[in-house]
Design an enzyme around this catalytic site. Structure first.
Site, PDB file in Angstrom:
ATOM      1  N   PHE A  25       0.835  -1.196   0.000  1.00 34.99           N
ATOM      2  CA  PHE A  25       0.000   0.000   0.000  1.00 34.99           C
ATOM      3  C   PHE A  25       0.874   1.252   0.000  1.00 34.99           C
ATOM      4  O   PHE A  25       1.734   1.417   0.861  1.00 34.99           O
ATOM      5  CB  PHE A  25      -0.892  -0.038   1.244  1.00 34.99           C
ATOM      6  CG  PHE A  25      -1.834   1.116   1.388  1.00 34.99           C
ATOM      7  CD1 PHE A  25      -2.947   1.220   0.579  1.00 34.99           C
ATOM      8  CD2 PHE A  25      -1.615   2.084   2.352  1.00 34.99           C
ATOM      9  CE1 PHE A  25      -3.832   2.278   0.723  1.00 34.99           C
ATOM     10  CE2 PHE A  25      -2.486   3.147   2.511  1.00 34.99           C
ATOM     11  CZ  PHE A  25      -3.602   3.243   1.682  1.00 34.99           C
ATOM     12  N   SER A  93       3.476  -6.785   2.676  1.00 33.33           N
ATOM     13  CA  SER A  93       2.518  -5.954   3.398  1.00 33.33           C
ATOM     14  C   SER A  93       1.096  -6.153   2.862  1.00 33.33           C
ATOM     15  O   SER A  93       0.593  -7.280   2.854  1.00 33.33           O
ATOM     16  CB  SER A  93       2.964  -4.488   3.320  1.00 33.33           C
ATOM     17  OG  SER A  93       2.240  -3.688   4.214  1.00 33.33           O
ATOM     18  N   ASP A 194       8.806  -4.174  13.421  1.00 31.90           N
ATOM     19  CA  ASP A 194       8.081  -3.646  12.262  1.00 31.90           C
ATOM     20  C   ASP A 194       7.288  -2.447  12.740  1.00 31.90           C
ATOM     21  O   ASP A 194       6.434  -2.572  13.628  1.00 31.90           O
ATOM     22  CB  ASP A 194       7.157  -4.739  11.700  1.00 31.90           C
ATOM     23  CG  ASP A 194       6.435  -4.336  10.429  1.00 31.90           C
ATOM     24  OD1 ASP A 194       6.186  -3.134  10.230  1.00 31.90           O
ATOM     25  OD2 ASP A 194       6.086  -5.230   9.637  1.00 31.90           O
ATOM     26  N   HIS A 222       9.947  -3.109   8.298  1.00 29.92           N
ATOM     27  CA  HIS A 222       8.787  -3.550   7.520  1.00 29.92           C
ATOM     28  C   HIS A 222       9.123  -3.920   6.074  1.00 29.92           C
ATOM     29  O   HIS A 222       8.710  -4.969   5.582  1.00 29.92           O
ATOM     30  CB  HIS A 222       7.707  -2.459   7.535  1.00 29.92           C
ATOM     31  CG  HIS A 222       6.453  -2.846   6.808  1.00 29.92           C
ATOM     32  ND1 HIS A 222       5.643  -3.874   7.225  1.00 29.92           N
ATOM     33  CD2 HIS A 222       5.893  -2.352   5.672  1.00 29.92           C
ATOM     34  CE1 HIS A 222       4.627  -3.996   6.397  1.00 29.92           C
ATOM     35  NE2 HIS A 222       4.759  -3.091   5.437  1.00 29.92           N
TER      36      HIS A 222
END
Length: 252
Positions: A25, A93, A194, A222
């Site tokens: 995203f 993700s 993360d 992340h």
């Protein structure tokens, strides 16, 4: 609309095994390109599309929703499946969430899954108010570039488009509800530290997908595909594909 330099999709046609990769995203294919190039160098066909609204300006992303991103992934999957005997799917993700959704829909037609720090749960309390907030605030602070390795930058938006983000809870709920349909081999890479996605998502996967293998990453944040543990992800995913593919890799 012009693309950010480096945000271009990546495609490589090689052997009978195809790998579809999905970025996260507000990110771009840049975050997964080294992964895709590694797999391509080992004889795999690779498709890494750019999701609608990504890689240009965050304002454009506000005109897209999760259904648009999933539709792009579905299109890329059908194209890859038409050229390859078997298809594996990977994602980072929210790209991992979309990969899981693809597996829920297509079942055994997808041979296996590799997801990195997948996001399938709402970790941001503010998102509960996004359906209302989107009418007053077009964007909030960005989540891109959570990388530990010095000198490495993820190409992504510095702002998070609120209208686009407001569609995420619907996707998360759908994916969680259908997780029992994920019966393919599943490899999950999970960063211990993360700053974007909390451990909740991996805990849900661990509970609802019993065949999942969870590997912890201790030296990455992340965006682990650009971080210190990147080679571990690349090599681990290649071994996973070798193990679960029923056709041989074209070359090593």
């Amino acid at each position: 609309m012009p693309l950010m330099p480096g945000a271009e999709p990546y495609h490589h046609e090689a052997g009978e095994i195809g790998v579809l990769l999905c970025h996260g995203f507000t990110g771009t294919p840049q975050s997964l390109r080294p992964w895709g190039e590694y797999l391509a160098a080992h004889g795999l066909s690779v498709s890494l599309p750019r999701q609608p609204g990504h890689g240009t300006k965050w304002q454009e992303m506000n005109r897209t929703r999760w259904e648009d991103w999933y539709a792009e992934l579905e299109k890329a999957y059908e194209d890859l499946r038409g050229r390859c005997a078997e298809v594996f799917v990977g994602g980072l993700s929210l790209g991992g969430c979309l990969a899981l959704r693809l597996a829920e829909v297509h079942g055994p037609a997808i041979r296996g899954l590799i997801v990195v720090n997948p996001s399938i749960a709402n970790d941001v309390p503010l998102l509960r108010f996004a359906p209302l907030l989107k009418w007053f605030v077009p964007s909030v602070a960005g989540v891109a570039n959570d990388v530990k390795k010095p000198g490495v930058t993820e190409l992504g938006y510095s702002r998070t488009p609120v209208k686009a983000a407001a569609s995420l809870p619907g996707l998360w709920s759908l994916v969680q509800a259908d997780l029992a349909k994920v019966r393919q081999p599943l490899l999950v890479f999970h960063s211990v530290e993360d700053h974007v996605v909390k451990p909740t998502s991996v805990a849900i996967i661990r509970e609802k997908v019993p065949q999942a293998t969870i590997e912890e990453l201790t030296d990455s944040y992340h965006v682990a595909t650009l971080d210190n543990d990147a080679h571990r992800i690349f090599a681990g995913s290649l071994d996973f594909i070798r193990t679960h593919a029923s056709v041989p890799l074209q070359r090593d």
